[in-house]
Design a protein around this motif. Structure first.
Motif, PDB file in Angstrom:
ATOM      1  N   GLN A 287       0.823  -1.208   0.000  1.00  0.00           N
ATOM      2  CA  GLN A 287       0.000   0.000   0.000  1.00  0.00           C
ATOM      3  C   GLN A 287       0.854   1.253   0.000  1.00  0.00           C
ATOM      4  N   ARG A 288       2.005   1.190   0.658  1.00  0.00           N
ATOM      5  CA  ARG A 288       2.896   2.347   0.680  1.00  0.00           C
ATOM      6  C   ARG A 288       3.351   2.707  -0.729  1.00  0.00           C
ATOM      7  N   LEU A 289       3.619   1.701  -1.546  1.00  0.00           N
ATOM      8  CA  LEU A 289       4.013   1.982  -2.930  1.00  0.00           C
ATOM      9  C   LEU A 289       2.862   2.659  -3.664  1.00  0.00           C
ATOM     10  N   LEU A 290       1.634   2.158  -3.495  1.00  0.00           N
ATOM     11  CA  LEU A 290       0.495   2.746  -4.190  1.00  0.00           C
ATOM     12  C   LEU A 290       0.261   4.183  -3.741  1.00  0.00           C
ATOM     13  N   ASP A 291       0.497   4.468  -2.464  1.00  0.00           N
ATOM     14  CA  ASP A 291       0.271   5.822  -1.961  1.00  0.00           C
ATOM     15  C   ASP A 291       1.379   6.789  -2.370  1.00  0.00           C
ATOM     16  N   ALA A 292       2.630   6.329  -2.304  1.00  0.00           N
ATOM     17  CA  ALA A 292       3.762   7.232  -2.547  1.00  0.00           C
ATOM     18  C   ALA A 292       4.163   7.308  -4.019  1.00  0.00           C
ATOM     19  N   TYR A 293       3.923   6.231  -4.756  1.00  0.00           N
ATOM     20  CA  TYR A 293       4.382   6.189  -6.149  1.00  0.00           C
ATOM     21  C   TYR A 293       3.249   5.673  -7.047  1.00  0.00           C
ATOM     22  N   PRO A 294       2.155   6.425  -7.162  1.00  0.00           N
ATOM     23  CA  PRO A 294       0.999   5.935  -7.931  1.00  0.00           C
ATOM     24  C   PRO A 294       1.279   5.735  -9.415  1.00  0.00           C
ATOM     25  N   ASP A 295       2.319   6.354  -9.933  1.00  0.00           N
ATOM     26  CA  ASP A 295       2.623   6.224 -11.362  1.00  0.00           C
ATOM     27  C   ASP A 295       3.739   5.219 -11.642  1.00  0.00           C
ATOM     28  N   ASP A 296       4.189   4.512 -10.632  1.00  0.00           N
ATOM     29  CA  ASP A 296       5.284   3.560 -10.830  1.00  0.00           C
ATOM     30  C   ASP A 296       4.796   2.350 -11.636  1.00  0.00           C
ATOM     31  N   ALA A 297       5.731   1.746 -12.364  1.00  0.00           N
ATOM     32  CA  ALA A 297       5.383   0.589 -13.203  1.00  0.00           C
ATOM     33  C   ALA A 297       5.005  -0.636 -12.382  1.00  0.00           C
ATOM     34  N   ARG A 298       5.306  -0.623 -11.089  1.00  0.00           N
ATOM     35  CA  ARG A 298       5.034  -1.802 -10.248  1.00  0.00           C
ATOM     36  C   ARG A 298       3.698  -1.709  -9.518  1.00  0.00           C
ATOM     37  N   THR A 299       2.868  -0.730  -9.865  1.00  0.00           N
ATOM     38  CA  THR A 299       1.606  -0.575  -9.150  1.00  0.00           C
ATOM     39  C   THR A 299       0.694  -1.787  -9.327  1.00  0.00           C
ATOM     40  N   ASP A 300       0.721  -2.424 -10.512  1.00  0.00           N
ATOM     41  CA  ASP A 300      -0.114  -3.616 -10.700  1.00  0.00           C
ATOM     42  C   ASP A 300       0.325  -4.731  -9.755  1.00  0.00           C
ATOM     43  N   GLU A 301       1.642  -4.898  -9.608  1.00  0.00           N
ATOM     44  CA  GLU A 301       2.136  -5.901  -8.662  1.00  0.00           C
ATOM     45  C   GLU A 301       1.707  -5.558  -7.244  1.00  0.00           C
ATOM     46  N   ALA A 302       1.766  -4.271  -6.927  1.00  0.00           N
ATOM     47  CA  ALA A 302       1.394  -3.858  -5.578  1.00  0.00           C
ATOM     48  C   ALA A 302      -0.093  -4.096  -5.325  1.00  0.00           C
ATOM     49  N   ARG A 303      -0.934  -3.803  -6.315  1.00  0.00           N
ATOM     50  CA  ARG A 303      -2.370  -4.041  -6.130  1.00  0.00           C
ATOM     51  C   ARG A 303      -2.650  -5.523  -5.934  1.00  0.00           C
ATOM     52  N   ASP A 304      -1.995  -6.353  -6.740  1.00  0.00           N
ATOM     53  CA  ASP A 304      -2.159  -7.800  -6.556  1.00  0.00           C
ATOM     54  C   ASP A 304      -1.689  -8.205  -5.162  1.00  0.00           C
ATOM     55  N   GLY A 305      -0.590  -7.606  -4.719  1.00  0.00           N
ATOM     56  CA  GLY A 305      -0.078  -7.928  -3.398  1.00  0.00           C
ATOM     57  C   GLY A 305      -1.040  -7.516  -2.294  1.00  0.00           C
ATOM     58  N   VAL A 306      -1.628  -6.317  -2.430  1.00  0.00           N
ATOM     59  CA  VAL A 306      -2.613  -5.869  -1.441  1.00  0.00           C
ATOM     60  C   VAL A 306      -3.794  -6.826  -1.389  1.00  0.00           C
ATOM     61  N   ARG A 307      -4.252  -7.242  -2.581  1.00  0.00           N
ATOM     62  CA  ARG A 307      -5.390  -8.148  -2.631  1.00  0.00           C
ATOM     63  C   ARG A 307      -5.052  -9.487  -1.979  1.00  0.00           C
ATOM     64  N   GLU A 308      -3.899 -10.051  -2.315  1.00  0.00           N
ATOM     65  CA  GLU A 308      -3.512 -11.337  -1.748  1.00  0.00           C
ATOM     66  C   GLU A 308      -3.296 -11.235  -0.234  1.00  0.00           C
ATOM     67  N   ALA A 309      -2.656 -10.159   0.199  1.00  0.00           N
ATOM     68  CA  ALA A 309      -2.420  -9.990   1.638  1.00  0.00           C
ATOM     69  C   ALA A 309      -3.734  -9.811   2.388  1.00  0.00           C
ATOM     70  N   THR A 310      -4.657  -9.049   1.790  1.00  0.00           N
ATOM     71  CA  THR A 310      -5.955  -8.845   2.433  1.00  0.00           C
ATOM     72  C   THR A 310      -6.701 -10.160   2.579  1.00  0.00           C
ATOM     73  N   LEU A 311      -6.676 -10.970   1.517  1.00  0.00           N
ATOM     74  CA  LEU A 311      -7.339 -12.276   1.586  1.00  0.00           C
ATOM     75  C   LEU A 311      -6.693 -13.149   2.660  1.00  0.00           C
ATOM     76  N   ALA A 312      -5.374 -13.109   2.730  1.00  0.00           N
ATOM     77  CA  ALA A 312      -4.685 -13.925   3.733  1.00  0.00           C
ATOM     78  C   ALA A 312      -5.033 -13.465   5.141  1.00  0.00           C
ATOM     79  N   ILE A 313      -5.114 -12.143   5.322  1.00  0.00           N
ATOM     80  CA  ILE A 313      -5.470 -11.610   6.641  1.00  0.00           C
ATOM     81  C   ILE A 313      -6.896 -12.024   7.001  1.00  0.00           C
ATOM     82  N   GLU A 314      -7.834 -11.881   6.051  1.00  0.00           N
ATOM     83  CA  GLU A 314      -9.222 -12.267   6.307  1.00  0.00           C
ATOM     84  C   GLU A 314      -9.337 -13.754   6.610  1.00  0.00           C
ATOM     85  N   LEU A 315      -8.634 -14.554   5.819  1.00  0.00           N
ATOM     86  CA  LEU A 315      -8.717 -16.001   6.022  1.00  0.00           C
ATOM     87  C   LEU A 315      -8.152 -16.393   7.377  1.00  0.00           C
ATOM     88  N   ASP A 316      -7.043 -15.784   7.752  1.00  0.00           N
ATOM     89  CA  ASP A 316      -6.446 -16.094   9.050  1.00  0.00           C
ATOM     90  C   ASP A 316      -7.398 -15.709  10.186  1.00  0.00           C
TER      91      ASP A 316
END
Length: 477
Positions: A287-316
């Motif tokens: 999320q820090r990458l998405l907030d600080a560097y919204p135009d970075d080429a890695r934002t898609d990876e970061a969004r996928d990471g946020v989604r996967e981490a959120t699912l893992a947190i919810e599942l746990d």
């Protein structure tokens, strides 16, 4: 005949006339004092003045070398001129003057040697000072320290104010060496405390004029080491660099380096934390990458990471609630939570996690039940069975109450339910189910104690098919 004895006084000895002062050569005396050693006074046999001259010279030289104050150099120059003039004056007062060529040659040689040594040492001091300044302006602390290392006591006697600035450069370079070591330790350990200490030292040296390039050299050396081998260490360091603010000086260059290296470090650290099951921290990095560097080429990876981490947190969280469910009013059943990765609640039969009282739910088909939240669309919390709709009332008699039969009412089995869609955590209907079955069997077995009060009301006798029929509306949409 004796005569009295008399002591006759000796005749007075005439006093020797005072010796006239020895002839003096004023030029030789002046040149002797020009050596700053009081040699001119020695030629005049003025021992006290000679000692005073030497002592005064030694004191002024010590003050000049130790304080590096120009004032003492001026006083030393005045002392030198006064010694020459005073020697000349004393020699001119002698009644007889002579020319002593040997004294003139000797004192001239000594005076020239002293002056020439002072001039050469001061010129060399300026040369050293220029090399120190050039090395500092080039950002080379090593060369500056090496050049200042050529200074010896002669330079300090002849030009202390000249070489004194080099001492300050060396001291600043030693502090920068300490800052470089602290920054290297920060990079090695990922320590923002060491990073803050190192930058504090750099800022302190930078406050002293002329140290911009040497500070830049140390800073660039540290920044060139980014990213480190540990992406999480890099993320911590670059976050501190980005958040430290600007001072409108060379240290602001650190923010540019952070912007180049932090995005990759954030994604890399997030990925690593995911493998360590540190999902909350991983999501924070993505999320820090998405907030600080919204135009970075890695934002898609970061969004996928946020989604996967959120699912893992919810599942746990859901798994923890499920494990702590001991009835219909505990664990998940009392505090339902969503798991966004659960299968959707759709038309047809949906698998469910059955929690709470399992007397009847254990009889349901295996295709309806699951113990894995990732495969469940529903969470069904079953409470203890209670009387449902009355089906039939029958009379029973026993040996003790043959003429007073017991009236027994048979009820459907009512199961209070809390049904939740796992994907959203929302509660669904129905709120209960009733299981139908047989009633009024020919023989009713029951237990009694002391007084036989009869069997009381009874549930209908259920079957697996009856349980399945009752729960089918629960799992089927």
């Amino acid at each position: 005949m004796t005569y009295p004895a008399y002591d006759l006084p000796r005749p007075p000895v005439p006093a020797e006339p005072p010796r006239p002062p020895a002839p003096a050569d004023p030029l030789a005396v002046a040149l002797g004092n020009a050596t700053l050693l009081g040699i001119g006074y020695l030629l005049l046999r003025q021992w006290r003045l000679a000692a005073t001259a030497a002592l005064g010279t030694a004191l002024l030289l010590d003050l000049t070398a130790s304080t590096a104050e120009t004032l003492y150099e001026v006083l030393l120059l005045l002392w030198w001129a006064a010694g020459i003039a005073h020697g000349w004056f004393l020699a001119r007062r002698r009644p007889e003057h002579v020319v002593r060529r040997g004294q003139r040659a000797g004192t001239l040689g000594l005076a020239l040697a002293v002056v020439l040594a002072a001039v050469l040492l001061r010129a060399d001091a300026y040369g050293i000072e220029n090399r120190v300044t050039g090395a500092r302006e080039g950002g080379d602390c090593g060369a500056a320290v090496a050049a200042q290392g050529e200074v010896w006591w002669g330079h300090r006697l002849a030009g202390a104010p000249v070489v004194e600035s080099g001492d300050a450069v060396v001291e600043a370079c030693h502090r920068l060496d300490g800052a470089a070591a602290t920054l290297a330790r920060a990079a090695r350990r990922g320590s923002t405390e060491d990073l803050e200490r190192g930058f504090g030292t750099l800022a302190g040296v930078l406050d002293e004029p002329g140290n911009e390039q040497t500070v830049r050299t140390v800073l660039d050396s540290f920044l060139d080491g980014l990213p480190t081998d540990d992406s999480c260490d890099t993320a911590a360091l670059t976050a501190w660099l980005r958040d430290r603010g600007t001072g409108h000086d060379v240290l602001d260059h650190a923010a540019d380096a952070a912007a180049r290296t932090e995005p990759a470090a954030l994604v890399g650290c997030g990925d690593h934390l995911m493998t360590e099951d540190a999902w909350q921290q991983a999501r924070t990095h993505y999320q820090r990458l998405l907030d600080a560097y919204p135009d970075d080429a890695r934002t898609d990876e970061a969004r996928d990471g946020v989604r996967e981490a959120t699912l893992a947190i919810e599942l746990d969280h859901v798994r923890g609630l499920v494990e702590n469910t001991y009835g219909a009013d505990s664990g998940y059943c009392s505090k339902p939570a969503k798991y966004s990765g659960a299968p959707p609640y759709r038309k047809g039969t949906n698998r469910a996690l059955f929690l709470g009282d399992s007397e009847y739910t254990d009889k349901l088909p295996g295709s309806w039940r699951t113990g894995d939240p990732t495969k469940a669309a529903l969470v069904v919390c079953a409470d203890a069975a209670e009387n449902g709709t009355a089906v039939e009332t029958c009379a029973y008699e026993n040996d003790k109450s043959r003429y007073l039969p017991h009236q027994v009412t048979f009820y459907k089995v009512k199961i209070p339910l809390k049904i939740y869609e796992l994907r959203t955590g929302k509660r669904l209907d129905p709120r209960s189910v009733q299981i139908d079955g047989g009633s009024c069997p020919s023989v009713l077995h029951y237990e009694y104690y002391l007084h036989d009060l009869g069997p009381g009301d009874q549930f209908v006798s259920t079957s697996k098919s009856g349980v399945r029929d009752a729960f089918r509306p629960v799992v089927r949409r």
